[in-house]
Enzyme design. Structure first.
Site, short mmCIF file in Angstrom:
data_model
loop_
_atom_site.label_atom_id
_atom_site.label_comp_id
_atom_site.label_asym_id
_atom_site.label_seq_id
_atom_site.Cartn_x
_atom_site.Cartn_y
_atom_site.Cartn_z
N ALA A 259 -2.57 0.31 -14.78
CA ALA A 259 -3.64 -1.44 -14.16
C ALA A 259 -4.86 -1.60 -14.72
O ALA A 259 -4.94 -2.44 -14.76
CB ALA A 259 -2.73 -1.70 -12.89
N CYS A 402 -9.06 23.59 -8.59
CA CYS A 402 -8.67 23.46 -7.11
C CYS A 402 -9.82 23.02 -6.38
O CYS A 402 -10.96 22.53 -7.00
CB CYS A 402 -8.62 25.05 -6.54
SG CYS A 402 -10.17 26.14 -6.58
N1 LIG Z 1 -6.31 8.24 -8.86
C1 LIG Z 1 -6.98 9.14 -9.80
O1 LIG Z 1 -8.14 9.77 -9.72
C2 LIG Z 1 -7.04 8.31 -11.32
C3 LIG Z 1 -7.79 9.74 -11.82
C4 LIG Z 1 -7.41 8.68 -13.19
C5 LIG Z 1 -6.90 8.11 -13.57
N2 LIG Z 1 -6.68 7.26 -12.36
C6 LIG Z 1 -5.59 5.89 -13.21
O2 LIG Z 1 -4.30 5.55 -12.90
C7 LIG Z 1 -3.33 4.73 -14.67
C8 LIG Z 1 -2.51 5.40 -15.58
O3 LIG Z 1 -3.60 6.74 -16.06
P1 LIG Z 1 -2.99 7.10 -17.13
O4 LIG Z 1 -3.97 8.45 -17.79
O5 LIG Z 1 -1.35 7.86 -16.78
O6 LIG Z 1 -2.35 6.35 -18.93
P2 LIG Z 1 -1.67 6.16 -19.48
O7 LIG Z 1 -2.38 4.79 -20.24
O8 LIG Z 1 -0.94 7.55 -20.07
O9 LIG Z 1 -0.74 5.77 -18.10
C9 LIG Z 1 0.79 4.55 -18.11
C10 LIG Z 1 1.34 4.16 -17.80
O10 LIG Z 1 1.73 3.08 -17.91
C11 LIG Z 1 3.44 2.93 -18.26
N3 LIG Z 1 3.10 1.83 -18.14
C12 LIG Z 1 2.28 0.16 -18.44
N4 LIG Z 1 2.74 -1.11 -17.92
C13 LIG Z 1 3.94 -0.68 -17.32
C14 LIG Z 1 4.27 -1.41 -16.71
N5 LIG Z 1 4.31 -2.93 -16.45
N6 LIG Z 1 5.76 -1.35 -15.99
C15 LIG Z 1 6.12 0.46 -16.08
N7 LIG Z 1 5.00 1.16 -17.13
C16 LIG Z 1 4.11 0.74 -17.22
C17 LIG Z 1 3.06 3.39 -19.60
O11 LIG Z 1 3.59 3.10 -20.59
C18 LIG Z 1 1.53 4.41 -20.02
O12 LIG Z 1 3.44 5.38 -20.35
C19 LIG Z 1 -5.25 4.44 -15.22
O13 LIG Z 1 -4.74 3.38 -15.03
C20 LIG Z 1 -6.04 5.39 -14.08
O14 LIG Z 1 -7.67 4.52 -14.52
C21 LIG Z 1 -6.28 7.22 -11.25
#
Ligand SMILES: NC(=O)c1ccc[n+]([C@@H]2O[C@H](COP(=O)([O-])OP(=O)(O)OC[C@H]3O[C@@H](n4cnc5c(N)ncnc54)[C@H](O)[C@@H]3O)[C@@H](O)[C@H]2O)c1
Ligand SMILES: NC(=O)c1ccc[n+]([C@@H]2O[C@H](COP(=O)([O-])OP(=O)(O)OC[C@H]3O[C@@H](n4cnc5c(N)ncnc54)[C@H](O)[C@@H]3O)[C@@H](O)[C@H]2O)c1
Lengths: 543, 543
Positions: A259, A402
């Site tokens: 997102a 870790c």
């Molecule tokens: N919590 C954290 O610390 C942390 C760390 C890294 C990344 N993130 C964030 O988490 C998110 C995901 O990262 P990622 O590397 O897995 O991205 P990614 O692009 O590899 O995966 C995103 C997934 O979402 C799916 N998707 C897209 N639209 C969708 C919808 N409407 N319904 C269902 N699935 C949908 C896609 O098919 C894909 O598999 C990113 O926004 C990233 O910035 C958070």
């Protein structure tokens, strides 16, 4: 483009181990077992790249091979732009990715510049060459769900059902993190191949053929208090509201669809196959539609919270996007950092990761033993290290992560360097971290959300962090903009040290791995948090 | 608060010259002969401060006195937040001021945080402790008007009339810069004390009692081709349109009112005496009104351009503010950088300044001679150095500035260090620069306006610049946001080296003063500019 894999073993072509290490880690980021789309140089997060383009990649490799021990290579958004004479305590590589002046820090301006070939999206560890595959996020996710369990369910997730979206490069860690904590996980992704990939790597247990089937499998496991993860193909913006409307007994809700970049989130009514073309040709229209869909998903998440579930934003900015679409209650549920992680940050605790340049899994096994030996009283750490040894399949160069704090990281780093010196591992060890750390990031929707003193948006800290690591002897240092939450929303810094067994490396590691977590202590003490580590750090105004 | 002046002479209380130098330069920034409002810690630019508050100031001084030669003090927006052990090649002070995450980089958010005591406005050399009074801007302004003269009037301004606004800390250099180039200058300021101050320091020749008198004095001097500067009290937003309407024969038009901060620009209809209170109590209303007034002034400037005058924005963002007020043609005239300065930047040319820690003007005279001796073929440089020696009254510690490029700055720096070693000057020399330099700034309305490749807003470069200077041996390094153009509009970096006559200082100075201007060459070559200096710098993708 032929496949890229980092060279293994002790023979190397660069002028020293730090340079060789940077080269191997860059290549490792693009290993097909590590990267999401290596052919496009995309490592993770949908668009997070290791180098701006292939000519830049090859030029970086060439420069790293030629770089002397008192020279420094400059990388500007994935392109090598200069080599300067510095000194042996200086980093061998300095990196700045995706940074824009504030008023221009928008997606349209970023994309315009990207299309002109002038920048790239570096995410966090993609453009700073220290991604280690899903283990990195697995560990953080494991810690987060463990904290949820501790807060609400007496220490484990047995008998609970977690709903989440997005099974990509990062999000794919969620099902295993939940089952490692004993719970049931239902994960929704529009792309079946993403789910299948996690089944293949044992991160996800099963894929259901329909939502109904998924729900019944999940509820059965929940009732039996069995750990199980179930994937289902669907759009989270539709599935979340449906499950809420049907009153399915869900305990914990979060999301990791991509997102942060509205062009990577599939809007309702768009076929996955049409997504890329649509986003490319009509980015504005696509953005509007994906934001509206995100608002639907977030509205359902707020609904779950109203119904008593534990709901949190997992750092993908989905609340911010939903708010932009006009959904007023978007920020009703918290981010995971203020909810669970901040007390750890105040102790300088954060992600400590390392990789074996030898390519030999035995080297990681040896370091695992060293960590268990160094911190015998840390039970959660020991649990994680043992479970990781059993359940985590290495991707690319063998690696481990870790969470360690101030006063711990330097001990582990110095020990690793001694092990290299004594031949207890077969080649040098690279030690780095994510940018999601205690003192390395300003990100008001994630790491610095709801700071006690209101200093969420102050970005001096990650810049000081990068300067401090540069001044302490890190092997490469990076400053990025955007990362996991998107353009305009964060500034963060990374550092990597190379334990090559030399005395100089030992001194540098001791300094960097003391000062880097110290920044977390300083930042949080300055904001008014209590820290048991504060006594060890020199804090002028607290004297 | 008693008056602050830097200690002079060779006896010092800190643990080494670099630390002592940082302390003296911080204090020098607050010397009543240097600072605009020392009692408020404001050095220049209306709000640019040297330290966040008095407790922070005293804590910084204390820490600098105690700081060891392998320790580094961290300063976060004017507050000392930590002391860390680094190494002897590392900077003694690392500074990050006023930085905000992009989406929060607005004046209201900045002011909210400032009021909470969490940040301060660092301008450029205010918060990085290397302001030297109006000589700094005088030299840059002299160069700019010389470039105007070269472009349009055959090399000097005799027989031309320049109209400008704002006779403050920076803007007060304009009348002398114009008369040094042989021209007539009419300068408008709402505050008579500002004009008087420049008369007292010989920067301004006379103050007229009315606009009519000012015009007739100016036109008479113009007709006689005499160099003369005339000040007049008035609001530029009213005076500029009046002069345009009256058809006064004005040749060159610019402005240095403090337009970068709408709360520092006096709106039409507001009494100067009421300004501070009004801005404090109704910041939004004040901002709206000052922007509308700026639009009136800018509209008149465009009118002068339509009538054939040479018109340029002098880096105070007045076009941006006028545009915000809805004036569409605001950007019809160029900024001074693309119009005159960029070709110099491509050669790594930029502000090179130094101060004598002894406090002895003879030390500057000695360095002046050394510079003349080092660059015997550079006529404009020689003219400036001689004229400055005659006309510039020192403020605070004796100092000098001139523009030098890649391959020149290191030579001058190493020579100064040798002079300290040989006792040809009586105490160490501090060498620094403004942040307005070839490779140290991203500022789309000023230094990086209209870059050839469209990369105006890319902020990787100033961050790399700060990292490079940290990695090369600078004594203190800073990263600031906002500076002369305001919050959200720029990111820039500064560095200062201390020539204390040691061999180590010589090595550091040689590295820093090679690499720092090299960043300007790299940045401009990458953007597609020609540079005669490119051959000397290692540029990977240009090989
Ligand atoms: N919590 C954290 O610390 C942390 C760390 C890294 C990344 N993130 C964030 O988490 C998110 C995901 O990262 P990622 O590397 O897995 O991205 P990614 O692009 O590899 O995966 C995103 C997934 O979402 C799916 N998707 C897209 N639209 C969708 C919808 N409407 N319904 C269902 N699935 C949908 C896609 O098919 C894909 O598999 C990113 O926004 C990233 O910035 C958070
Ligand atoms: N060109 C450059 O490289 C450069 C360098 C530094 C600063 N600047 C910019 O130049 C501007 C001036 O800087 P400064 O340090 O002199 O600021 P300052 O606050 O010391 O002086 C501003 C002056 O403008 C006057 N003023 C305010 N409103 C006015 C109005 N409506 N009409 C006439 N006079 C008015 C004030 O009385 C004051 O004397 C700032 O915006 C600064 O950011 C440009």
């Amino acid at each position: 483009m032929s496949e890229i894999r980092a060279p293994r073993g002790t023979a190397y072509t660069a002028q020293g181990w730090p340079q060789e290490a940077a080269k191997r880690m860059l290549m490792n980021n693009l290993d097909p077992d590590v990267a999401e789309r290596p052919q496009d140089l995309v490592v993770y997060g949908g668009t997070g790249k290791a180098a701006r383009d292939w000519p830049s990649f090859h030029a970086i490799v060439r420069e790293l091979d030629a770089l002397k021990g008192d020279e420094t290579l400059l990388v500007q958004s994935g392109k090598p732009v200069g080599v300067l004479r510095t000194h042996e305590w200086a980093p061998r590589v300095l990196i700045a990715n995706s940074n824009l002046v504030g008023d221009w820090a928008t997606w349209p301006e970023f994309r315009r510049l990207e299309q002109l070939g002038l920048t790239m999206y570096g995410q966090m560890t993609a453009g700073s060459w220290i991604y280690i595959g899903t283990q990195g996020i697995l560990q953080g996710t494991y810690e987060t769900f463990a904290a949820v369990a501790a807060k609400k369910y007496g220490g484990d997730l047995a008998g609970t059902l977690t709903l989440t979206g997005g099974c990509g490069g990062m999000g794919g860690a969620q099902p295993l993190a939940v089952t490692m904590n004993g719970g049931v996980c239902l994960i929704v992704d529009v792309d079946r191949t993403r789910l299948q990939r996690r089944v293949d790597t044992r991160y996800l247990d099963v894929i259901a053929d329909s939502l109904d089937e998924a729900v019944s499998i999940a509820l059965k496991a929940k009732a039996e208090r069995k750990a199980l993860s179930v994937g289902v193909v669907g759009n989270a913006a539709e599935v979340f509201p449906t499950l809420l409307a049907n009153g399915v007994a869900i305990d914990i809700v979060t999301d990791q669809t991509s997102a942060h970049d509205p062009l990577s989130y599939l809007p309702i009514g768009v076929e996955p196959a049409d997504m890329a073309e649509y986003a490319r040709t009509k980015p504005e229209e696509f953005t509007d539609r994906s934001r509206v869909s995100m608002a639907k998903q977030v509205e359902a998440m707020v609904g779950f919270q109203d119904a008593g579930a534990e709901v949190f934003d997992y750092g993908n900015s989905i609340r911010g996007e939903a708010k932009l679409a006009g959904y007023e209650r978007a920020f009703d549920f918290p981010g995971f950092v203020p909810a669970y992680v901040r007390p750890l940050f105040a102790e300088g605790k954060g992600p400590f990761r390392w990789a074996a340049l030898s390519g030999d899994p035995a080297d990681i096994a040896a370091t695992d033993r060293a960590v268990l030996d160094l911190f015998p009283d840390n039970d959660p750490l020991a649990r994680w290290i043992r479970m990781a040894g059993e359940r985590v399949a290495f991707q690319g160069l063998p690696s481990r992560i870790c969470w360690l704090g101030y006063g711990e990281r330097d001990k582990a780093g110095v020990r690793f360097n001694d092990m290299v010196a004594r031949g207890e591992v077969s080649a040098p060890i690279v030690i780095g971290r994510d940018h999601l750390d205690a003192g390395s990031v300003a990100s008001p929707y994630r790491e610095t959300e709801a700071m006690l003193d209101g200093s969420d948006a102050i970005a001096d800290w990650p810049l000081l962090n990068a300067l401090v690591n540069t001044a302490s002897g890190a092997s490469w240092v990076s400053i990025h903009h955007g990362g996991g939450v998107g353009i305009g929303r964060s500034i963060h810094a990374g550092q990597v040290c190379v334990a090559d067994g030399t005395a100089l490396a030992g001194q540098k590691i001791e300094r960097v791995l003391t000062n880097d977590p110290a920044m977390g202590v300083l930042r949080h003490v300055d904001a008014g948090y209590e820290s048991h580590s504060a006594g060890g750090v020199q804090i002028p105004m607290a004297r």
